[in-house]
Design a protein around this motif. Sequence first.
Motif, mmCIF file in Angstrom:
data_model
loop_
_atom_site.group_PDB
_atom_site.id
_atom_site.type_symbol
_atom_site.label_atom_id
_atom_site.label_comp_id
_atom_site.label_asym_id
_atom_site.label_seq_id
_atom_site.Cartn_x
_atom_site.Cartn_y
_atom_site.Cartn_z
ATOM 1 N N PHE A 282 -47.167 -82.769 5.941
ATOM 2 C CA PHE A 282 -47.332 -81.396 6.434
ATOM 3 C C PHE A 282 -47.541 -80.421 5.272
ATOM 4 N N GLU A 283 -46.744 -80.599 4.182
ATOM 5 C CA GLU A 283 -46.913 -79.742 3.012
ATOM 6 C C GLU A 283 -48.293 -79.939 2.395
ATOM 7 N N THR A 284 -48.756 -81.177 2.351
ATOM 8 C CA THR A 284 -50.108 -81.449 1.840
ATOM 9 C C THR A 284 -51.160 -80.748 2.692
ATOM 10 N N LEU A 285 -50.971 -80.810 4.001
ATOM 11 C CA LEU A 285 -51.919 -80.171 4.908
ATOM 12 C C LEU A 285 -51.939 -78.653 4.712
ATOM 13 N N MET A 286 -50.752 -78.031 4.652
ATOM 14 C CA MET A 286 -50.662 -76.572 4.607
ATOM 15 C C MET A 286 -51.014 -75.999 3.241
#
Length: 562
Positions: A444-448
């Motif tokens: 999720f952090e990679t995506l955001m």
Amino acid sequence: MNISVKDWFKSGSPWVWMNAGAVAISIIMVVGLLGLIAVRGLSHFWPADILQGTYTQNGETRTITGEVVETSEVLTKQLIEAGINLPEDNEFSIRHLLKIGNRDVYGSDFTWVLEDFLSDQSRPEMLFTAERREWGNLYGYLRSIKESGNEVARYEGYEPSSEYLALWDNLEARIQRALDIHEDILQIEKHEIGAINYELERLRLKERSLQLKNVTETAPFAKIEQRRKELDDEYENLQQRLIDLYTDINRDSLTAEVANGKVVEVQLAKVVRAFRPNAMGIGQKSLHYAAKLWEFVSEDPREANTEGGIFPAIFGTVMMVLLMSLLVTPFGVIAAVYLREYAKQGFVTRLIRIAVNNLAGVPSIVYGVFGLGFFVYFLGGNIDDLFFPEAKPAPTFGTPGLMWASLTLALLTVPVVIVATEEGLSRIPRSVREGSLALGATKFETLMKVVLPMASPAMMTGVILAIARAAGEVAPLMLVGVVKLAPSLPLDGNYPFIHLDQKFMHLGFHIYDVGFQSPNVEAARPLVYATALLLVAVIALLNMSAIAIRNHLREKYKALEM
């Protein structure tokens, strides 16, 4: 070195020249179309000279005055066959479309005249134009000014003199006085009384809500009644001010001699401006032209949308597009992220992508019907039942309005945003994602923090395409919120300030209405061109703003792509 035709074709040069030629032709066609629209639309605001002449046909002679709107040639043979007595020497006859105005006197403010029957043509300096709030333009000679029914100044000649110029200056001062009073009346009626009526309606709904909840305490009702009395007192004071202002604005009038010799009287309260185009120089006409252009983009329409401005339509178009962009972007991005980053790539995913691509080809009117049935009647009706029972049977959200129009267009353009965002996500190297995960970031952090910022230019491309399509749509809006004339803007000083349930005006629908529903076709025609040019300009401005944001994001994240 000789090159055969076959080798020349193999080299690919002909296809390069063909593509270049096609691009050049397309650019010429676009520029030519925009030029035609600009000339036909913007020339309408130039103060044209007033022609006066003697028109003799079928033994009848009359004086005619007006602006030359259009000149064309017609076959003389056709005119002779129609019963018009013309010499057969010339193959073509010239005819002019004159805007003669004075619709309340003649019944029509446009007429065709043949050059062969028009004589003694002149452009007298004393001829003046009075733009009116009703009945269109008045053309004639200024004869007198009256105050409270009593004549205060008069001039009978046909040549300007110092006495006439003093009369004209007096008229301009009185027109400006009437305009100032009209602004005061508008401020009271549209804003002050409008705010009182809005608050009275809210008090009524609040009282009705208490009744539906079976509240028996008298304190809340007494408080509402006290506030209602205060508002009623304010309303009475404003009404008295309005009576005084209307008495004051109707004080002055002018009399003018029109082409048939009849003298007509016009209240200055109904006059927007008066000017003498035949006596104006280039500088004065340029200032007048600038004032008319400003009126066109800043004022409300009048005379069945064939006069005045189109500011409510500009405002409604821009506000609807901004709301649509705010709604379509998160839905489109979330759907694209799920399909690309989370969904298992298989038959179902491919089926969804096919459905999304097919949705982009559905006729827009189908979205309008869906928006009317689902958003307005079903969703809006249930919202009214749950949150606005006190307003029933009058609908609040169960009627076409700004929010439903924006949602309908968001649904129409969401496939474009999904496809563009997916393309942007697919171009991000897999190594970038793996590097982020290897450094300890969650998916999720990679995506955001990595993937979405790098894909943001592609998202903006989708938004740009969505704006380009949605801003010009008319068919679905006719079902879900747009109207011919909206008395107030959906954004004002009354709580909650943005009225998403309110109907609004739109430039595209305005073009349709003026071009095809106007009772005065000739008067409406130039405004169709002017409004179309303005719609193109608004779309271009919105697109350029989105392109500037996209380019900024592209430069910002360029280093991450390397």
